[in-house]
Design an enzyme around this catalytic site. Structure first.
Site, short mmCIF file in Angstrom:
data_model
loop_
_atom_site.label_atom_id
_atom_site.label_comp_id
_atom_site.label_asym_id
_atom_site.label_seq_id
_atom_site.Cartn_x
_atom_site.Cartn_y
_atom_site.Cartn_z
N ASP A 103 -17.81 7.24 -2.09
CA ASP A 103 -16.11 6.75 -0.80
C ASP A 103 -16.22 8.63 -0.40
O ASP A 103 -16.44 9.19 -0.14
CB ASP A 103 -15.39 6.42 -1.52
CG ASP A 103 -13.93 6.21 -0.66
OD1 ASP A 103 -14.18 5.90 0.10
OD2 ASP A 103 -12.41 5.86 -1.40
N ARG B 60 1.18 -1.44 0.29
CA ARG B 60 0.02 0.15 -0.11
C ARG B 60 1.06 1.59 -0.03
O ARG B 60 2.09 1.54 1.18
CB ARG B 60 -0.84 -0.08 1.38
CG ARG B 60 -1.86 1.52 1.60
CD ARG B 60 -2.61 1.44 2.79
NE ARG B 60 -3.99 0.84 2.04
CZ ARG B 60 -4.85 0.75 2.80
NH1 ARG B 60 -5.62 1.66 3.66
NH2 ARG B 60 -6.52 -0.22 1.86
N HIS C 132 -7.48 0.64 -6.31
CA HIS C 132 -7.34 0.35 -4.83
C HIS C 132 -8.44 -1.47 -6.02
O HIS C 132 -9.62 -1.37 -5.33
CB HIS C 132 -8.41 0.86 -4.08
CG HIS C 132 -8.58 0.15 -2.65
ND1 HIS C 132 -7.68 -1.27 -2.35
CD2 HIS C 132 -9.13 0.46 -1.91
CE1 HIS C 132 -7.39 -0.84 -0.79
NE2 HIS C 132 -8.63 -0.51 -0.45
N CYS D 24 -16.05 2.17 0.51
CA CYS D 24 -15.41 1.02 0.72
C CYS D 24 -14.23 0.69 2.48
O CYS D 24 -13.96 -0.16 3.05
CB CYS D 24 -14.12 1.26 -0.32
SG CYS D 24 -13.15 2.82 -0.38
N ARG E 279 -13.61 -8.92 1.12
CA ARG E 279 -11.69 -8.22 1.13
C ARG E 279 -11.05 -9.91 1.58
O ARG E 279 -10.02 -10.33 0.89
CB ARG E 279 -11.29 -7.61 2.36
CG ARG E 279 -12.23 -5.78 1.71
CD ARG E 279 -11.30 -5.87 -0.05
NE ARG E 279 -10.18 -5.57 0.94
CZ ARG E 279 -9.08 -4.46 1.14
NH1 ARG E 279 -10.06 -3.38 1.51
NH2 ARG E 279 -7.96 -4.47 1.11
N GLN F 281 -10.46 -3.96 -3.46
CA GLN F 281 -11.09 -3.86 -2.99
C GLN F 281 -12.54 -3.62 -3.54
O GLN F 281 -13.98 -4.30 -3.61
CB GLN F 281 -11.31 -1.75 -2.86
CG GLN F 281 -12.53 -1.62 -1.45
CD GLN F 281 -12.94 -1.77 -0.35
OE1 GLN F 281 -12.12 -2.05 0.21
NE2 GLN F 281 -14.21 -3.54 -0.51
N1 NVA Z 1 -10.29 6.20 -1.42
C1 NVA Z 1 -9.47 6.28 0.12
C2 NVA Z 1 -9.91 4.73 0.15
C3 NVA Z 1 -9.36 4.00 1.51
C4 NVA Z 1 -9.41 2.76 1.74
C5 NVA Z 1 -8.32 6.30 0.47
O1 NVA Z 1 -7.67 6.49 -0.51
O2 NVA Z 1 -8.33 6.72 1.55
N1 CP Z 2 -11.12 -0.67 2.58
C1 CP Z 2 -9.59 -0.47 2.92
O1 CP Z 2 -8.90 -0.71 2.27
O2 CP Z 2 -10.30 0.05 4.17
P1 CP Z 2 -8.07 0.04 5.09
O3 CP Z 2 -7.85 1.47 4.57
O4 CP Z 2 -8.79 0.21 6.53
O5 CP Z 2 -8.06 -1.14 4.89
#
Ligand code: NVA
Ligand code: CP
Length: 305
Positions: free
Chosen positions: A219, A104, A131, A259, A287, A134
């Site tokens: 989101d 990540r 992502h 998500c 997930r 997800q």
């Molecule tokens: N769009 C959000 C998703 C978090 C799981 C982010 O990137 O923070």
């Molecule tokens: N939806 C998701 O990826 O959550 P986290 O940021 O908690 O991993």
């Protein structure tokens, strides 16, 4: 043989996704029945986190353990990544000591450079642009609740972020249509969408995007890494909230997904996310199941026991 990575949904064919989804159903059933299933006995997953996480860490760590393997958690702050070790060098080293790696991070170019230097499969656990794990879980969740997603309409109301770009790829691969409404100034970056993707329509008004949708999703207004823009975004996104009125425009049996983490009162009301059409807890749980199937596929190929 070239190593198979999962950096964005377009890395897999529909046939590969159909396999992974079938395996996810099988693996989920085993989990629910408390049946031991250890196809990845003694395999090691390295999880590299340059951003925060609850679900992604939990689902990958629990997932690899449930498949018989083990996980090692590494973050930027207390590894040499935070002190400037090149991502290429980190990938070389980590991939000599493990069997599969989840990353990540921020820019998608970082995970691409990581994967190019890895001896083992790399999975995208979220970048600024994608992502995929997800959205794979979301597609699986829709299928579980409503059957095939092909030919259906999905409404996206919100930011043009990593989730939206993965939804756009999913629409093209799985053959559904995406209605997209983003506020002015937060439009889709056409560089991040395949030129031959005809599976989406843009709407100025968020309510119009929801008309007839079988799945409504959104989101956060401010994704990780964009915190400095938060105040500006709060103003720009006013009106891009999924509320009962917008859900009423969707198909009567539409489901709501997010998500998570969610901000009630911003991108979604409590009434919707905690209401009867919301499937967010199944979505979060899935997930675990789809990523177990994904790791099984990346390490063992198309098994069919
Ligand atoms: N769009 C959000 C998703 C978090 C799981 C982010 O990137 O923070
Ligand atoms: N939806 C998701 O990826 O959550 P986290 O940021 O908690 O991993």
């Amino acid at each position: 043989m070239a190593i198979k990575h999962f950096l964005q949904l377009s890395d897999f064919t529909l046939d590969e996704f159909e396999h992974v989804i079938t395996r996810a159903h099988f693996i989920k059933r085993k989990f629910k029945n408390y049946e031991t299933y250890h196809p990845l006995l003694d395999r090691t997953l390295v999880m590299v986190f340059e951003k925060s996480s609850t679900r992604t860490r939990l689902s990958f760590e629990a997932g690899i353990q449930q498949l018989g393997g083990n996980a090692i958690y590494i973050n930027t702050m207390d590894s040499q990544l935070g002190r400037g070790e090149p991502v290429e060098d980190a990938a070389q080293v980590m991939s000599r000591m493990s069997d599969i790696i989840m990353v990540r991070t921020f820019g998608h170019d970082i995970i691409e450079r990581f994967a190019a230097n890895s001896r083992v499969p790399v999975i995208n656990g979220l970048t600024n642009e994608h992502h995929p794990c997800q959205v794979l879980a979301d597609v699986f969740t829709f299928i579980e609740h409503r059957g095939p997603i092909k030919g259906k309409t999905v409404a996206w109301v919100g930011d043009a972020n990593n989730m939206l770009y993965s939804w756009l790829q999913a629409a093209q691969i799985f053959g559904f249509h995406l209605n997209v409404s983003t506020p002015k100034g937060y439009d889709i970056d056409s560089m991040l969408v395949a030129p031959d993707n005809t599976h989406y329509t843009k709407f100025d008004q968020p309510a119009d995007a929801c008309v007839g949708a079988h799945l409504v999703t959104t989101d956060v207004w401010t994704s990780m890494g964009f915190e400095a823009e938060n105040a500006e975004r709060m103003k720009a996104f006013d009106g891009w909230c999924i509320d009962a009125d917008k859900m009423a425009k969707a198909a009567p049996d539409a489901v709501f997904m997010h998500c998570l983490p969610a901000h009630r009162g911003e991108e979604v009301t409590s009434e919707v996310i905690d209401g009867p059409q919301s499937v967010v807890w199944d979505e979060a749980e899935n997930r675990l199941h789809v990523q177990k199937a994904l790791m099984e596929y990346l390490l063992l190929g198309k098994v069919s026991n």
